[in-house]
Design an enzyme around this catalytic site. Structure first.
Site, PDB file in Angstrom:
ATOM      1  CE  LYS A   1      -0.194  -0.388   5.019  1.00 50.51           C
ATOM      2  NZ  LYS A   1      -1.071  -0.985   6.321  1.00 50.51           N
TER       3      LYS A   1
ATOM      4  NE  ARG B   1      -6.471   0.601  11.315  1.00 47.49           N
ATOM      5  CZ  ARG B   1      -5.192   0.683  10.843  1.00 47.49           C
ATOM      6  NH1 ARG B   1      -4.401   1.684  11.099  1.00 47.49           N
ATOM      7  NH2 ARG B   1      -4.903  -0.639  10.226  1.00 47.49           N
TER       8      ARG B   1
ATOM      9  CE1 TYR C   1      12.927  31.323   5.660  1.00 47.66           C
ATOM     10  CE2 TYR C   1      13.046  28.890   5.216  1.00 47.66           C
ATOM     11  CZ  TYR C   1      12.746  30.448   4.865  1.00 47.66           C
ATOM     12  OH  TYR C   1      12.451  30.584   3.334  1.00 47.66           O
TER      13      TYR C   1
ATOM     14  CG  MET D   1       9.486  23.859   0.094  1.00 47.65           C
ATOM     15  SD  MET D   1       8.605  25.120  -0.867  1.00 47.65           S
ATOM     16  CE  MET D   1       7.693  25.686   0.462  1.00 47.65           C
TER      17      MET D   1
END
Ligand SMILES: *Cc1c(COP(=O)(O)O)cnc(C)c1O
Length: 353
Positions: free
Chosen positions: A35, A129, A253, A301
Site C-alpha cells: 500500500k 479501527r 529560518y 522547503m
C-alpha cells in the site's frame, strides 16, 4: 533534467528482506504489503520484484486494479474492502480479496447474486479501527457463510502494539484471536512485520509484512541491521554551496543555530518539499565523503544546511546521503519525532522515485 534530490531504490535489498521474512516465518504464506505506493518505493515495480510473494495487499480497490492491469496475478488483499456495490463488482471482476469489516459490506454481498470471490473476515480484537466488534462476530459470520457469492473466508485481525511486545493489549488480542480461530477453523492472518518477529506462534497461515520489506525496523529498540534487514531506499542529493560563516553568525529560518566558531557550512539541495522531514532537528545525521556529519539549523522547503567542520575536501556537487546504507531512515525518523513509515511514504508523494 534530473532533479538533484533523488530516491534510489535497491530492489536486491527488497528481495533480501523478503527472504528474511521467509526465514522468520517458514510455515506461512507471505502477503507483501505494498500500500501507499509500496511505502514510497513504487508499487508496481515492488510487486514485479517480489515475484515469489504468495500475495499482495493494498489499501483500496483502485490500487488493486492497478496491480491487475500491470499483470500481477497473485491474490490481492484489499485492506479497506469495498464500500459500494460498484466496488464489489470490481472486486469480483478483478478477482480481488477484500476485507470484510462491517455489516454494510455483508448487506452488499447478500444483495449480489453473480460471480464469486474470496474474502477476509476481519475482527477487531483490540485495535479499535477497522474490524467487526466482538458482539457482532457470530451473527455476521453466519450471514457471511450464507452468501452465495463467497468462496473462501479467512479470519484476520491486526495488532495495535506489536512493536512493543510487552504491552498488555497484545495478550488480550492473542487470546481472543486464538479463541476465534478454534471456533471457525479457517485460514488465519494476524501478523504485520513487528508481530512476525515478536509473536512467532501467531504467524498463522498468512503473514502480512510491510515495513520490514523496505528495511526499516518494526520494533522499538531494535535496529533494522540487528534484525538482518537491508535499507531499500537511498535518499540522496548534492552539496550546492559551501559557505564560511563567522563565530556568532546564525543559520536558517528562526536564526536558532548559532555558529560556535568560524566554520564551513554546506547547503544541500533537499528539503521538506522533497519529502525530507521539516522536523528533523539539528544533529540529525547525514553522510558524505565516507563520513557522517549533521544538519544544523531548520530544514527549509528545498534546502538543508550541514556542518562541514568534521570533513575536509568537500566540493560543490558532492553527493550527500540523507538515508540509506549509512544513515538509517529510523535514525532520521527518531530525530524528527516520527516513524520510518512516514518518511518513506513522503518521498513518493514528492515524486522522487
Ligand atoms: C499496513 C498493514 C500491515 C503491514 O504493517 P507493517 O507494520 O508495515 O508490517 C499489515 N496489516 C494491515 C491490516 C495493515 O494495515
Amino acid at each position: 533534467m534530473r532533479r538533484t534530490a533523488r530516491a534510489i531504490i535497491h530492489y536486491d535489498a527488497l528481495v533480501h528482506n523478503f527472504n528474511r521474512v521467509r526465514q522468520l516465518a517458514p510455515d506461512s504464506r507471505i502477503i507483501a504489503v505494498i500500500k501507499a505506493d509500496a511505502y514510497g518505493h513504487g508499487m508496481i515495480q515492488a510487486a514485479k520484484t517480489l515475484q515469489q510473494a504468495d500475495g499482495f495487499a493494498v489499501a483500496c480497490i483502485k490500487e488493486a486494479i492497478a496491480l491487475r492491469e500491470a499483470g500481477i496475478q497473485q491474490p490481492v488483499t484489499v485492506f479497506q474492502g469495498f464500500q459500494t456495490a460498484e466496488q464489489l463488482q470490481q472486486a469480483i471482476k478483478f478477482q480481488l480479496r477484500p476485507v470484510i469489516h462491517q455489516a454494510h459490506q455483508i448487506e452488499l454481498l447478500e444483495q449480489n447474486s453473480e460471480g464469486h470471490l474470496s474474502v477476509w473476515f476481519k475482527v477487531d480484537t483490540g485495535m479499535g479501527r477497522l474490524g467487526i466488534r466482538p458482539d457482532d462476530v457470530n451473527d455476521l459470520w453466519q450471514r457471511l457463510q450464507q452468501c452465495s457469492c463467497i468462496d473462501d473466508v479467512g479470519l484476520m485481525s491486526h495488532f495495535a502494539n506489536a512493536d512493543d511486545p510487552e504491552h498488555d493489549v497484545n495478550r488480550r488480542q492473542i487470546d481472543y484471536f486464538r479463541q476465534l480461530s478454534r471456533r471457525f477453523n479457517v485460514e488465519t492472518s494476524m501478523s504485520n512485520s513487528a508481530a512476525i518477529i515478536s509473536f512467532p506462534d501467531m504467524q498463522g497461515d498468512w503473514v502480512r509484512p510491510g515495513i520490514m520489506l523496505y528495511g526499516s525496523s518494526p520494533l522499538l529498540g531494535k535496529t533494522a541491521e540487528e534484525l538482518g534487514l537491508k535499507p531499500v531506499m537511498q535518499l540522496e542529493s548534492e552539496i550546492i554551496a559551501i559557505n564560511y560563516l563567522k563565530k556568532g553568525d546564525t543559520i536558517g529560518y528562526g536564526s536558532q543555530w548559532v555558529c560556535p566558531e568560524d566554520m564551513p557550512v554546506g547547503v544541500v539541495a533537499i528539503g521538506y518539499g522533497d519529502g525530507y522531514p521539516r522536523h528533523a532537528a539539528s544533529g540529525t545525521p547525514v553522510y558524505l565523503n565516507q563520513q557522517r556529519t549533521q544538519i544544523i539549523g531548520r530544514v527549509s522547503m528545498d534546502m538543508i544546511t550541514i556542518d562541514l567542520r568534521p570533513l575536509d575536501q568537500v566540493t560543490v556537487g558532492d553527493p550527500v546521503e540523507l538515508w540509506g546504507e549509512h544513515v538509517s531512515v529510523d535514525e532520521v525518523a527518531t530525530s524528527a519525532g516520527t516513524i520510518g513509515y512516514e518518511l518513506l511514504c513522503q518521498v513518493s508523494a514528492c515524486r522522487l522515485v
